[in-house]
Motif scaffolding. Structure first.
Motif, PDB file in Angstrom:
ATOM      1  N   GLY A  68       0.830  -1.181   0.000  1.00  0.00           N
ATOM      2  CA  GLY A  68       0.000   0.000   0.000  1.00  0.00           C
ATOM      3  C   GLY A  68       0.872   1.240   0.000  1.00  0.00           C
ATOM      4  O   GLY A  68       2.100   1.167   0.053  1.00  0.00           O
ATOM      5  N   CYS A  69       0.238   2.398  -0.066  1.00  0.00           N
ATOM      6  CA  CYS A  69       1.017   3.637  -0.149  1.00  0.00           C
ATOM      7  C   CYS A  69       0.351   4.707   0.701  1.00  0.00           C
ATOM      8  O   CYS A  69      -0.865   4.889   0.640  1.00  0.00           O
ATOM      9  CB  CYS A  69       1.112   4.093  -1.598  1.00  0.00           C
ATOM     10  SG  CYS A  69       2.321   5.399  -1.875  1.00  0.00           S
ATOM     11  N   LYS A  70       1.137   5.408   1.483  1.00  0.00           N
ATOM     12  CA  LYS A  70       0.616   6.490   2.304  1.00  0.00           C
ATOM     13  C   LYS A  70       0.192   7.656   1.405  1.00  0.00           C
ATOM     14  O   LYS A  70       0.810   7.938   0.388  1.00  0.00           O
ATOM     15  CB  LYS A  70       1.688   6.964   3.281  1.00  0.00           C
ATOM     16  CG  LYS A  70       2.115   5.912   4.294  1.00  0.00           C
ATOM     17  CD  LYS A  70       3.223   6.450   5.184  1.00  0.00           C
ATOM     18  CE  LYS A  70       3.689   5.394   6.178  1.00  0.00           C
ATOM     19  NZ  LYS A  70       4.814   5.879   7.015  1.00  0.00           N
ATOM     20  N   ALA A  94      -7.577   9.475  -3.061  1.00  0.00           N
ATOM     21  CA  ALA A  94      -8.665   8.586  -2.645  1.00  0.00           C
ATOM     22  C   ALA A  94      -8.326   7.134  -2.979  1.00  0.00           C
ATOM     23  O   ALA A  94      -8.630   6.212  -2.204  1.00  0.00           O
ATOM     24  CB  ALA A  94      -9.970   8.997  -3.332  1.00  0.00           C
ATOM     25  N   LEU A  95      -7.689   6.937  -4.116  1.00  0.00           N
ATOM     26  CA  LEU A  95      -7.260   5.582  -4.495  1.00  0.00           C
ATOM     27  C   LEU A  95      -6.221   5.059  -3.509  1.00  0.00           C
ATOM     28  O   LEU A  95      -6.244   3.886  -3.121  1.00  0.00           O
ATOM     29  CB  LEU A  95      -6.692   5.599  -5.914  1.00  0.00           C
ATOM     30  CG  LEU A  95      -6.300   4.259  -6.530  1.00  0.00           C
ATOM     31  CD1 LEU A  95      -7.482   3.301  -6.540  1.00  0.00           C
ATOM     32  CD2 LEU A  95      -5.790   4.465  -7.952  1.00  0.00           C
ATOM     33  N   ALA A  96      -5.308   5.935  -3.083  1.00  0.00           N
ATOM     34  CA  ALA A  96      -4.303   5.537  -2.095  1.00  0.00           C
ATOM     35  C   ALA A  96      -4.961   5.114  -0.785  1.00  0.00           C
ATOM     36  O   ALA A  96      -4.546   4.133  -0.158  1.00  0.00           O
ATOM     37  CB  ALA A  96      -3.333   6.691  -1.848  1.00  0.00           C
ATOM     38  N   ARG A  97      -6.008   5.822  -0.371  1.00  0.00           N
ATOM     39  CA  ARG A  97      -6.720   5.435   0.866  1.00  0.00           C
ATOM     40  C   ARG A  97      -7.349   4.061   0.698  1.00  0.00           C
ATOM     41  O   ARG A  97      -7.372   3.251   1.630  1.00  0.00           O
ATOM     42  CB  ARG A  97      -7.794   6.467   1.211  1.00  0.00           C
ATOM     43  CG  ARG A  97      -7.254   7.760   1.805  1.00  0.00           C
ATOM     44  CD  ARG A  97      -8.358   8.585   2.433  1.00  0.00           C
ATOM     45  NE  ARG A  97      -9.342   9.040   1.453  1.00  0.00           N
ATOM     46  CZ  ARG A  97      -9.219  10.137   0.715  1.00  0.00           C
ATOM     47  NH1 ARG A  97      -8.149  10.899   0.830  1.00  0.00           N
ATOM     48  NH2 ARG A  97     -10.167  10.486  -0.142  1.00  0.00           N
ATOM     49  N   GLY A  98      -7.852   3.788  -0.509  1.00  0.00           N
ATOM     50  CA  GLY A  98      -8.501   2.499  -0.749  1.00  0.00           C
ATOM     51  C   GLY A  98      -7.554   1.319  -0.658  1.00  0.00           C
ATOM     52  O   GLY A  98      -7.976   0.204  -0.349  1.00  0.00           O
ATOM     53  N   THR A  99      -6.265   1.551  -0.893  1.00  0.00           N
ATOM     54  CA  THR A  99      -5.307   0.446  -0.830  1.00  0.00           C
ATOM     55  C   THR A  99      -5.122  -0.068   0.589  1.00  0.00           C
ATOM     56  O   THR A  99      -4.564  -1.155   0.783  1.00  0.00           O
ATOM     57  CB  THR A  99      -3.928   0.865  -1.388  1.00  0.00           C
ATOM     58  OG1 THR A  99      -3.347   1.873  -0.545  1.00  0.00           O
ATOM     59  CG2 THR A  99      -4.047   1.378  -2.813  1.00  0.00           C
ATOM     60  N   SER A 100      -5.559   0.708   1.556  1.00  0.00           N
ATOM     61  CA  SER A 100      -5.419   0.294   2.957  1.00  0.00           C
ATOM     62  C   SER A 100      -6.734  -0.218   3.542  1.00  0.00           C
ATOM     63  O   SER A 100      -6.779  -0.604   4.713  1.00  0.00           O
ATOM     64  CB  SER A 100      -4.905   1.466   3.804  1.00  0.00           C
ATOM     65  OG  SER A 100      -3.644   1.913   3.328  1.00  0.00           O
ATOM     66  N   THR A 101      -7.801  -0.214   2.736  1.00  0.00           N
ATOM     67  CA  THR A 101      -9.099  -0.697   3.216  1.00  0.00           C
ATOM     68  C   THR A 101      -9.142  -2.217   3.129  1.00  0.00           C
ATOM     69  O   THR A 101      -8.948  -2.778   2.046  1.00  0.00           O
ATOM     70  CB  THR A 101     -10.234  -0.102   2.375  1.00  0.00           C
ATOM     71  OG1 THR A 101     -10.161   1.323   2.429  1.00  0.00           O
ATOM     72  CG2 THR A 101     -11.591  -0.576   2.898  1.00  0.00           C
ATOM     73  N   PRO A 102      -9.370  -2.916   4.227  1.00  0.00           N
ATOM     74  CA  PRO A 102      -9.337  -4.384   4.197  1.00  0.00           C
ATOM     75  C   PRO A 102     -10.412  -4.974   3.285  1.00  0.00           C
ATOM     76  O   PRO A 102     -11.535  -4.468   3.207  1.00  0.00           O
ATOM     77  CB  PRO A 102      -9.594  -4.781   5.667  1.00  0.00           C
ATOM     78  CG  PRO A 102      -9.279  -3.550   6.459  1.00  0.00           C
ATOM     79  CD  PRO A 102      -9.630  -2.389   5.579  1.00  0.00           C
TER      80      PRO A 102
END
Length: 304
Positions: A68-70, A94-102
């Motif tokens: 993922g990416c901060k 917003a896409l970066a936030r989605g990479t951390s959503t389980p």
């Protein structure tokens, strides 16, 4: 000239609105688009790494979708890549936030190895899943009792609750085959998959009947590679190829090993494995003849 080129990389809004495949796929899409942006302005991986206070290896992992990416790192990279439009920057963040959503499979982390988690996300996003199996019925086509026998074989010392968690995860994965807009599953099974009596004759009969039922789905095709076929190009081990409609997702070859897996996305590798599976599909029994083979084996097991 160079300053205008980043605009050719489209904003990733559609991936946020339709995040099929969960964080696994979003990481790959984000990494792919960031790589394209970097290349469009002629920035090296070393320069990108300096911008986010990281290493060349970190940029490689990010662009391959391995991590993922901060948001802060993405913001710094967008600035380096001359992306100044606020709407585009907002979409990337917003896409970066989605990479951390389980993903839904996160609740099975106690029994889910990291190398296998990637496959589940890719299955969710795939339009076509092609697989060749040499020993077991594919996980997407297993019954609970058969899956239980496979799990016990793989880890004979696992406690009963852990085995049940693994079986539950496997059954949850199968839901994608009957979901709206399901992927096409095209499976070629070595005859050994049908004849290895995992769980005993009763379990095998139920599994083979389930296999026949699954072939009635319009998106499921099963072929059997009979013993009398002799040697073939795919004899080395199981192969899974995942193909996607999304242009930012390359075809991926998945090769499972005993305690790890390989994910290949280089074009030469993909073309090689596609050629092998095409050849194997041409040599294997037709779907109709394969059904007849399964039905004959069921009768044989029931007569014992």
């Amino acid at each position: 000239m160079a300053a205008a080129q980043p605009g050719r990389v489209p904003p990733p809004r559609r991936h946020i609105e339709h995040p099929r495949g969960g964080p696994t796929v979003l990481r790959i899409i984000l990494g792919t688009q960031l790589r394209r942006l970097r290349e469009s302005v002629g920035v090296s991986r070393e320069e990108a790494a300096d911008a986010i206070r990281g290493s060349h290896a970190k940029i490689c992992r990010l662009e391959l979708g391995r991590v993922g990416c901060k948001e802060r790192d993405v913001a710094d990279l967008l600035t380096l890549y001359r992306v100044t439009d606020e709407e585009r920057r907002t979409a990337f963040l917003a896409l970066a936030r989605g990479t951390s959503t389980p993903g839904w499979w996160h609740r099975y982390n106690d029994v889910l190895p990291g190398w296998f988690e990637t496959l589940i996300g890719l299955e969710e996003a795939a339009s076509v899943i092609r697989t060749y199996e040499v020993q077991f019925i594919p996980g997407l086509l297993q019954t609970a009792e058969y899956a239980r026998a496979v799990c016990r074989l793989g880890d004979p010392h696992a406690a009963a609750p852990e085995v049940e968690r693994r079986v539950e995860l496997r059954l949850q994965r199968q839901a994608l085959l009957t979901a709206p807009n399901p992927p096409r599953l095209w499976a070629v099974l070595d005859e050994a998959c049908l004849r290895r009596p995992l769980g005993g004759p009763g379990v095998m009969v139920a599994q083979l009947r389930h296999l026949l039922e699954m072939t009635r789905l319009p998106n499921v095709t099963v072929q059997i590679a009979p013993f009398d076929l002799g040697g073939h190009a795919a004899a080395g081990g199981p192969i899974t190829i995942l193909r996607f409609l999304e242009p930012d997702l390359p075809d991926i070859v998945y090769l499972e090993q005993l305690t790890s897996a390989l994910y290949l996305d280089k074009r030469d590798d993909i073309d090689h494995y596609l050629a092998v599976t095409d050849q194997l599909s041409a040599q294997a029994a037709s779907p109709r003849d394969s059904r007849a083979m399964v039905e004959k084996l069921i009768r044989s097991l029931e007569e014992r």
